[in-house]
Design an enzyme around this catalytic site. Structure first.
Site, PDB file in Angstrom:
ATOM      1  N   TYR A 154     -30.217 149.992   5.935  1.00 29.64           N
ATOM      2  CA  TYR A 154     -28.879 149.527   5.551  1.00 29.64           C
ATOM      3  C   TYR A 154     -28.726 149.461   4.031  1.00 29.64           C
ATOM      4  O   TYR A 154     -27.704 149.849   3.474  1.00 29.64           O
ATOM      5  CB  TYR A 154     -28.587 148.156   6.179  1.00 29.64           C
ATOM      6  CG  TYR A 154     -27.300 147.549   5.658  1.00 29.64           C
ATOM      7  CD1 TYR A 154     -26.079 148.183   5.874  1.00 29.64           C
ATOM      8  CD2 TYR A 154     -27.307 146.359   4.937  1.00 29.64           C
ATOM      9  CE1 TYR A 154     -24.895 147.638   5.382  1.00 29.64           C
ATOM     10  CE2 TYR A 154     -26.130 145.808   4.447  1.00 29.64           C
ATOM     11  CZ  TYR A 154     -24.928 146.459   4.669  1.00 29.64           C
ATOM     12  OH  TYR A 154     -23.767 145.932   4.176  1.00 29.64           O
ATOM     13  N   ARG A 161     -23.590 154.732  -0.756  1.00 29.90           N
ATOM     14  CA  ARG A 161     -22.139 154.495  -0.703  1.00 29.90           C
ATOM     15  C   ARG A 161     -21.632 153.973  -2.047  1.00 29.90           C
ATOM     16  O   ARG A 161     -20.594 154.402  -2.542  1.00 29.90           O
ATOM     17  CB  ARG A 161     -21.835 153.490   0.414  1.00 29.90           C
ATOM     18  CG  ARG A 161     -20.376 153.087   0.480  1.00 29.90           C
ATOM     19  CD  ARG A 161     -20.091 152.200   1.682  1.00 29.90           C
ATOM     20  NE  ARG A 161     -20.889 150.977   1.719  1.00 29.90           N
ATOM     21  CZ  ARG A 161     -20.764 150.030   2.645  1.00 29.90           C
ATOM     22  NH1 ARG A 161     -19.887 150.181   3.633  1.00 29.90           N
ATOM     23  NH2 ARG A 161     -21.509 148.955   2.627  1.00 29.90           N
ATOM     24  N   TYR A 213     -21.586 140.892  -4.154  1.00 31.74           N
ATOM     25  CA  TYR A 213     -22.767 140.187  -3.647  1.00 31.74           C
ATOM     26  C   TYR A 213     -23.883 140.238  -4.689  1.00 31.74           C
ATOM     27  O   TYR A 213     -24.075 141.263  -5.350  1.00 31.74           O
ATOM     28  CB  TYR A 213     -23.299 140.855  -2.372  1.00 31.74           C
ATOM     29  CG  TYR A 213     -22.619 140.464  -1.076  1.00 31.74           C
ATOM     30  CD1 TYR A 213     -21.675 139.446  -1.012  1.00 31.74           C
ATOM     31  CD2 TYR A 213     -22.951 141.127   0.105  1.00 31.74           C
ATOM     32  CE1 TYR A 213     -21.080 139.116   0.208  1.00 31.74           C
ATOM     33  CE2 TYR A 213     -22.364 140.792   1.317  1.00 31.74           C
ATOM     34  CZ  TYR A 213     -21.423 139.782   1.349  1.00 31.74           C
ATOM     35  OH  TYR A 213     -20.841 139.461   2.552  1.00 31.74           O
ATOM     36  N   ARG A 226     -12.546 143.162   2.278  1.00 32.76           N
ATOM     37  CA  ARG A 226     -12.546 142.336   3.500  1.00 32.76           C
ATOM     38  C   ARG A 226     -11.442 142.779   4.454  1.00 32.76           C
ATOM     39  O   ARG A 226     -11.580 142.665   5.673  1.00 32.76           O
ATOM     40  CB  ARG A 226     -12.365 140.862   3.140  1.00 32.76           C
ATOM     41  CG  ARG A 226     -13.513 140.273   2.361  1.00 32.76           C
ATOM     42  CD  ARG A 226     -14.814 140.285   3.141  1.00 32.76           C
ATOM     43  NE  ARG A 226     -15.907 139.706   2.351  1.00 32.76           N
ATOM     44  CZ  ARG A 226     -17.171 139.673   2.752  1.00 32.76           C
ATOM     45  NH1 ARG A 226     -17.512 140.189   3.937  1.00 32.76           N
ATOM     46  NH2 ARG A 226     -18.098 139.156   1.996  1.00 32.76           N
ATOM     47  N   GLU A 333     -20.679 139.895  15.030  1.00 35.65           N
ATOM     48  CA  GLU A 333     -19.680 140.255  14.027  1.00 35.65           C
ATOM     49  C   GLU A 333     -18.418 140.660  14.791  1.00 35.65           C
ATOM     50  O   GLU A 333     -18.514 141.172  15.895  1.00 35.65           O
ATOM     51  CB  GLU A 333     -20.250 141.435  13.224  1.00 35.65           C
ATOM     52  CG  GLU A 333     -19.381 141.979  12.118  1.00 35.65           C
ATOM     53  CD  GLU A 333     -20.126 143.045  11.294  1.00 35.65           C
ATOM     54  OE1 GLU A 333     -21.275 142.797  10.857  1.00 35.65           O
ATOM     55  OE2 GLU A 333     -19.566 144.130  11.116  1.00 35.65           O
TER      56      GLU A 333
HETATM   57  C1  3EB Z   1     -20.943 140.702   5.550  1.00 36.53           C
HETATM   58  O1  3EB Z   1     -19.969 139.948   5.502  1.00 36.53           O
HETATM   59  C2  3EB Z   1     -21.395 141.162   6.911  1.00 36.53           C
HETATM   60  O2  3EB Z   1     -21.647 147.189   4.698  1.00 36.53           O
HETATM   61  O3  3EB Z   1     -19.814 148.103   5.428  1.00 36.53           O
HETATM   62  C3  3EB Z   1     -19.599 143.525   7.382  1.00 36.53           C
HETATM   63  C4  3EB Z   1     -18.689 144.595   7.304  1.00 36.53           C
HETATM   64  C5  3EB Z   1     -20.847 143.663   6.820  1.00 36.53           C
HETATM   65  C6  3EB Z   1     -19.038 145.773   6.641  1.00 36.53           C
HETATM   66  C7  3EB Z   1     -20.605 147.145   5.359  1.00 36.53           C
HETATM   67  C8  3EB Z   1     -21.187 144.853   6.163  1.00 36.53           C
HETATM   68  C9  3EB Z   1     -20.285 145.902   6.074  1.00 36.53           C
HETATM   69  O4  3EB Z   1     -21.546 141.073   4.542  1.00 36.53           O
HETATM   70  C10 3EB Z   1     -21.867 142.562   6.923  1.00 36.53           C
END
Ligand code: 3EB
Length: 351
Positions: A154, A161, A213, A226, A333
């Site tokens: 991941y 990406r 992050y 989001r 999720e």
């Molecule tokens: C998070 O909030 C959960 O890497 O495309 C959620 C949606 C999450 C998309 C991505 C990762 C991704 O970080 C993980």
């Protein structure tokens, strides 16, 4: 970034095209006859999903734990045109394009480079065809949690990406809503929805933006928004990214699927409220059109099934899929498509 006055927003809306798609669940019987000319995409689930030569048919190797449909259909309001270019299969109507590609395990061995090249190929195609704006991306990656630390698949995917998106100027506002989930298959299946017009980014006030992050989650942050909000003449659509029990940037309630489920729905609600605030559209007018609940194991689904039935399934269609979540401490999720169609009883509603 305040909302437009209601009258200006209405005038703007009248200049737009009607929404060119809807999302629906499909049964095995519906699919037997082949795909109708109006189908933009057919996402087929199952441990060993059927695949065929139709460029709109996308096999997603995730077991479905509910006993509703076997596929998700994105249905166009007019017949679509299909094509294949550079390994990317796609279908489009006058305003949106759905496409996908698969990278095999050999390509995943050089994940960072293969993902970067795949995103660059997609961008070249969508710019050439005139649908340059990213709305939504789904990344289904086999063995998503394999590898330790920064070698995790991941994290290597996220790095590739990032390197692709960081090539673009002002890229942080242009990132699509996204999902990244682990599958039983092999390789990486990337699906995307793009449009002719720019959509509005919606972040979650309870969560640090994923693209910000901190270092502890990998060498580069996950490049996604989001949610993305797109207005049409008759309705607006909120594409909600994969959303989990993450507050700030930390996972809450590790090991407790039930509390993670509650926290996740609190996050979705905060996102909807923020979308309503940014757009000036009343929250009450947003209704779920399609939901997905991804769970890491059937046991986790058993823990949340009653709550999911009451809080999600009674309000709209929900697909429950077993797949690995990108952080090992996340049990589940959700992702969603919400449609705002106005609520005549709500104060400030325009229709
Ligand atoms: C998070 O909030 C959960 O890497 O495309 C959620 C949606 C999450 C998309 C991505 C990762 C991704 O970080 C993980």
């Amino acid at each position: 970034m305040g909302a437009l006055p209601a009258s200006a927003a209405l005038a703007d809306r009248l200049a737009l095209a009607p929404c060119p798609f809807r999302v629906a669940d499909a049964s095995r019987e519906q699919l037997r006859a082949g795909l109708d000319t109006h189908v933009l995409a057919c996402l087929r689930y199952g441990r060993e999903p059927q695949s065929d030569a139709d460029p709109r048919s996308v096999p997603i190797p995730l077991e479905r734990l509910d006993d509703a449909g076997v596929a998700e259909l994105w249905i166009s309001d007019e017949p679509v045109q299909t094509g294949e270019s550079d390994g990317i299969r796609y279908a489009a109507n006058r305003s949106i394009l759905f496409g996908w590609l698969h990278l095999d395990e050999a390509e995943c061995a050089t994940m960072e480079r293969s993902v970067l090249r795949a995103y660059v190929r997609i961008d070249q195609l969508i710019n050439r065809l005139g649908y340059p704006h990213w709305l939504r991306a789904w990344n289904y990656l086999a063995h998503i949690n394999q590898g330790a630390g920064d070698d995790e698949r991941y994290r290597r995917f996220s790095l590739g990406r990032y390197n692709a998106t960081a090539l673009k100027s002002a890229f942080e506002r242009e990132l699509p809503a996204a999902t990244a989930i682990g599958t039983y298959g092999e390789g990486l299946t990337m699906c995307f929805l793009v449009g002719r017009h720019r959509a509005q980014q919606v972040e979650n006030p309870r969560q640090v933006s994923a693209f910000r992050y901190p270092r502890q989650y990998g060498p580069r942050s996950p490049s996604f928004s989001r949610a993305m909000l797109q207005h049409w003449r008759d309705s607006s659509v909120l594409f909600v990214s994969g959303t989990a029990s993450v507050v700030g940037h930390a996972t809450l309630h590790p090991g407790d699927a039930s509390r993670q489920f509650d926290e996740t729905l609190t996050n979705v609600e905060a996102l909807l409220e923020n979308a309503a605030r940014l757009s000036g559209l009343p929250r009450a007018g947003f209704a779920p059109e399609a939901y997905k609940l991804y769970v890491r194991s059937p046991e986790f689904f058993a823990e949340v099934a009653d709550a999911a039935r009451e809080r999600l399934m009674e309000k709209g269609p929900v697909a429950v899929l077993q797949g690995d979540i990108c952080r090992t401490d996340l049990a589940l999720e959700v992702e969603a498509v919400y449609r705002w169609q106005g609520d005549p009883s709500a104060p400030g509603a325009q229709r």
